[in-house]
Scaffold this motif. Structure first.
Motif, PDB file in Angstrom:
ATOM      1  N   ARG A 126       0.832  -1.201   0.000  1.00 27.56           N
ATOM      2  CA  ARG A 126       0.000   0.000   0.000  1.00 27.56           C
ATOM      3  C   ARG A 126       0.866   1.250   0.000  1.00 27.56           C
ATOM      4  NH1 ARG A 126      -1.214  -3.917   3.233  1.00 27.56           N
ATOM      5  NH2 ARG A 126      -3.174  -5.044   2.886  1.00 27.56           N
ATOM      6  N   THR A 202       2.337   8.672   5.959  1.00 32.01           N
ATOM      7  CA  THR A 202       1.607   8.224   7.150  1.00 32.01           C
ATOM      8  C   THR A 202       2.560   7.964   8.308  1.00 32.01           C
ATOM      9  OG1 THR A 202       1.763   5.918   6.408  1.00 32.01           O
ATOM     10  CG2 THR A 202      -0.239   7.130   5.821  1.00 32.01           C
ATOM     11  N   TYR A 203       3.762   7.482   7.970  1.00 33.67           N
ATOM     12  CA  TYR A 203       4.684   7.031   9.002  1.00 33.67           C
ATOM     13  C   TYR A 203       5.668   8.101   9.467  1.00 33.67           C
ATOM     14  CZ  TYR A 203       7.254   5.998   4.621  1.00 33.67           C
ATOM     15  OH  TYR A 203       7.840   6.062   3.374  1.00 33.67           O
ATOM     16  N   LYS A 275       6.267  -6.981  12.499  1.00 36.57           N
ATOM     17  CA  LYS A 275       4.814  -7.040  12.688  1.00 36.57           C
ATOM     18  C   LYS A 275       4.466  -7.554  14.076  1.00 36.57           C
ATOM     19  CE  LYS A 275       2.746 -10.622  10.889  1.00 36.57           C
ATOM     20  NZ  LYS A 275       2.274 -11.392  12.076  1.00 36.57           N
ATOM     21  N   ASN A 302       4.865   0.976  13.428  1.00 38.79           N
ATOM     22  CA  ASN A 302       3.462   0.554  13.396  1.00 38.79           C
ATOM     23  C   ASN A 302       2.806   0.891  12.064  1.00 38.79           C
ATOM     24  OD1 ASN A 302       1.149  -0.563  14.811  1.00 38.79           O
ATOM     25  ND2 ASN A 302       0.349   1.519  14.964  1.00 38.79           N
ATOM     26  N   GLU A 303       3.081   2.093  11.546  1.00 38.87           N
ATOM     27  CA  GLU A 303       2.484   2.507  10.280  1.00 38.87           C
ATOM     28  C   GLU A 303       3.064   1.736   9.104  1.00 38.87           C
ATOM     29  OE1 GLU A 303      -0.131   4.560   9.819  1.00 38.87           O
ATOM     30  OE2 GLU A 303      -0.264   4.576  12.017  1.00 38.87           O
ATOM     31  N   ASN A 305       4.033  -1.337   9.200  1.00 37.31           N
ATOM     32  CA  ASN A 305       3.367  -2.646   9.226  1.00 37.31           C
ATOM     33  C   ASN A 305       2.042  -2.601   8.480  1.00 37.31           C
ATOM     34  OD1 ASN A 305       5.345  -4.016  10.673  1.00 37.31           O
ATOM     35  ND2 ASN A 305       4.446  -3.525  12.662  1.00 37.31           N
ATOM     36  N   LYS A 306       1.328  -1.479   8.585  1.00 34.20           N
ATOM     37  CA  LYS A 306       0.029  -1.343   7.908  1.00 34.20           C
ATOM     38  C   LYS A 306       0.176  -1.340   6.387  1.00 34.20           C
ATOM     39  CE  LYS A 306      -1.922   1.570  11.596  1.00 34.20           C
ATOM     40  NZ  LYS A 306      -2.492   2.916  11.894  1.00 34.20           N
ATOM     41  N   TYR A 375      -3.441  -9.765  11.229  1.00 35.52           N
ATOM     42  CA  TYR A 375      -2.685  -8.607  11.712  1.00 35.52           C
ATOM     43  C   TYR A 375      -3.603  -7.493  12.202  1.00 35.52           C
ATOM     44  CZ  TYR A 375      -0.350  -4.114  11.515  1.00 35.52           C
ATOM     45  OH  TYR A 375       0.082  -2.842  11.824  1.00 35.52           O
ATOM     46  N   PRO A 377      -2.912  -3.494  13.996  1.00 35.77           N
ATOM     47  CA  PRO A 377      -1.916  -2.523  14.477  1.00 35.77           C
ATOM     48  C   PRO A 377      -2.087  -2.271  15.969  1.00 35.77           C
ATOM     49  CG  PRO A 377      -3.684  -1.418  13.289  1.00 35.77           C
ATOM     50  CD  PRO A 377      -3.907  -2.885  13.102  1.00 35.77           C
TER      51      PRO A 377
END
Length: 387
Positions: A126, A202-203, A275, A302-303, A305-306, A375, A377
């Motif tokens: 993504r 995002t991260y 993750k 965390n972001e 991983n998304k 998964y 978050p």
């Protein structure tokens, strides 16, 4: 955080962090020596050029190195952090690295210009790119950017923004000033009110806003204070962090091809580790030399991983529909100079699932969950300044 383009002539030795997986006599794979004694198995040295500085965007690679996954795969890996004047694909094609991490649309342009490289694993499924505005700005979608001061880093990071505007009937000429505003690699101009809608990952940059005190409340800004345009939702997301290899070496060098599968395998294991324990992954990246604050680093892990999980076809597998969509936008999206990213379809060698699928098969045989269907978050609390 991304590959910022500026032609690089060489990789500077000074300031480059090299992290090398080491074997120990106690737990390394062994082979029999001529005398019959057990000797450590020889590791194949390989290097990977990142597209930006050491940070949790690259938690997969640093975790794989720290946890010994690369060593288990028979590799002695050196990680080369990026910088503003380093173009990962230039480093790869010059022979100064064995692999490179870079966004797909940027590399498509390089391939059309003659770079013989292949996407061998699409780590990010993504896009992490946003356009961020304050909630009271009146901006809710790409169509609302007309007449606004819209920031962009440029250097190839603007393509999703431009594609999103074009899909909404907004041209660059429709923006305040007739084009995007050159945005620094931070959110200072946005917070100061000089930009109505700023580019952010995002991260990283999105979190930077949430780490600043809102002068009206005396508290940190919250997500309710902001509105985001997510290119995944707008339908103009393009493929980002991928592992690139040398096409000619893949075709002619069996050892390099084997190392490619091994490197992907170790990297995917690193992604799974990050993750399952994002705090540990964040700590590993910090220990590797990142200067980001503790809460910001965890937010980033965390972001990231998304962007990877849950995986549609296994981490790293290149989904044909996403590849085709990125190529189609690369052929149609027009930059301020009036040109598109590419003018012709890329060659068949531009991507291959051969090596990643081999790695995924080995991992699944070992019982590794390469899909992450379950998964979820974690919740991360950001502190002022990301500390």
């Amino acid at each position: 955080m991304r590959g910022r383009a500026s032609v690089m002539t060489a990789v500077a030795a000074a300031g480059v962090l090299a992290l090398t997986a080491c074997s120990s006599g106690d737990d390394a794979e062994t082979t029999s020596s001529a005398s019959g004694d057990a000797a450590p198995a020889e590791l194949t040295p390989v290097s990977v050029q990142l597209q930006w500085l050491t940070q949790a965007q690259f938690a997969c690679y640093y975790s794989a190195l720290d946890q010994g996954y690369y060593e288990d795969a028979g590799l002695d890996v050196t990680i080369l952090p990026g910088a503003v004047d380093i173009v990962p694909i230039d480093v790869l094609t010059s022979g100064s690295a064995d692999f490179a991490i870079s966004w797909v649309p940027k590399v498509l342009g390089a391939i059309e210009q003659g770079a013989a490289v292949t996407n061998v694993a699409q780590i990010f499924e993504r896009s992490g790119t946003l356009q961020v505005a304050f909630a009271d700005s009146g901006i809710e979608s790409a169509a609302d950017l007309a007449g606004m001061k819209v920031g962009s880093w440029g250097y190839g990071n603007e393509w999703e923004l431009i594609a999103g505007m074009q899909a909404s009937g907004v041209t660059l000429e429709d923006l305040d000033g007739g084009s995007t505003v050159q945005q620094a690699f931070d959110m200072n101009a946005f917070i100061a009110g000089d930009i109505d809608a700023a580019q952010a990952m995002t991260y990283n940059e999105y979190a930077q806003v949430l780490e600043v005190v809102n002068p009206e409340t005396g508290e940190l800004y919250t997500e309710d204070d902001l509105v985001v345009i997510d290119w995944n939702d707008e339908g103009t997301a393009m493929l980002q962090d991928a592992i690139w290899a040398d096409s000619e070496r893949l075709a002619s060098d069996e050892d390099y091809a084997a190392s490619t599968t091994a490197f992907i395998k170790g990297t995917i294991e690193g992604c799974v580790f990050a993750k399952d324990d994002p705090q540990a992954a964040a700590d590993i990246v910090t220990a590797a030399g990142s200067t980001l604050g503790t809460s910001h680093q965890l937010w980033m892990a965390n972001e990231i991983n998304k962007l990877i999980f849950p995986s549609t076809s296994g981490v790293g597998h290149i989904n044909e529909d996403q590849w085709d969509a990125t190529v189609a936008m690369a052929l149609e999206t027009v930059n301020p100079e009036g040109s598109t990213i590419i003018t012709t379809e890329p060659p068949e060698t531009a991507y291959s699932n051969e090596y990643v699928d081999a790695a995924l098969a080995e991992l699944e045989a070992d019982g590794v969950d390469v899909m992450g269907a379950d998964y979820a978050p974690i919740e991360v609390t950001l502190n002022e300044g990301g500390e």
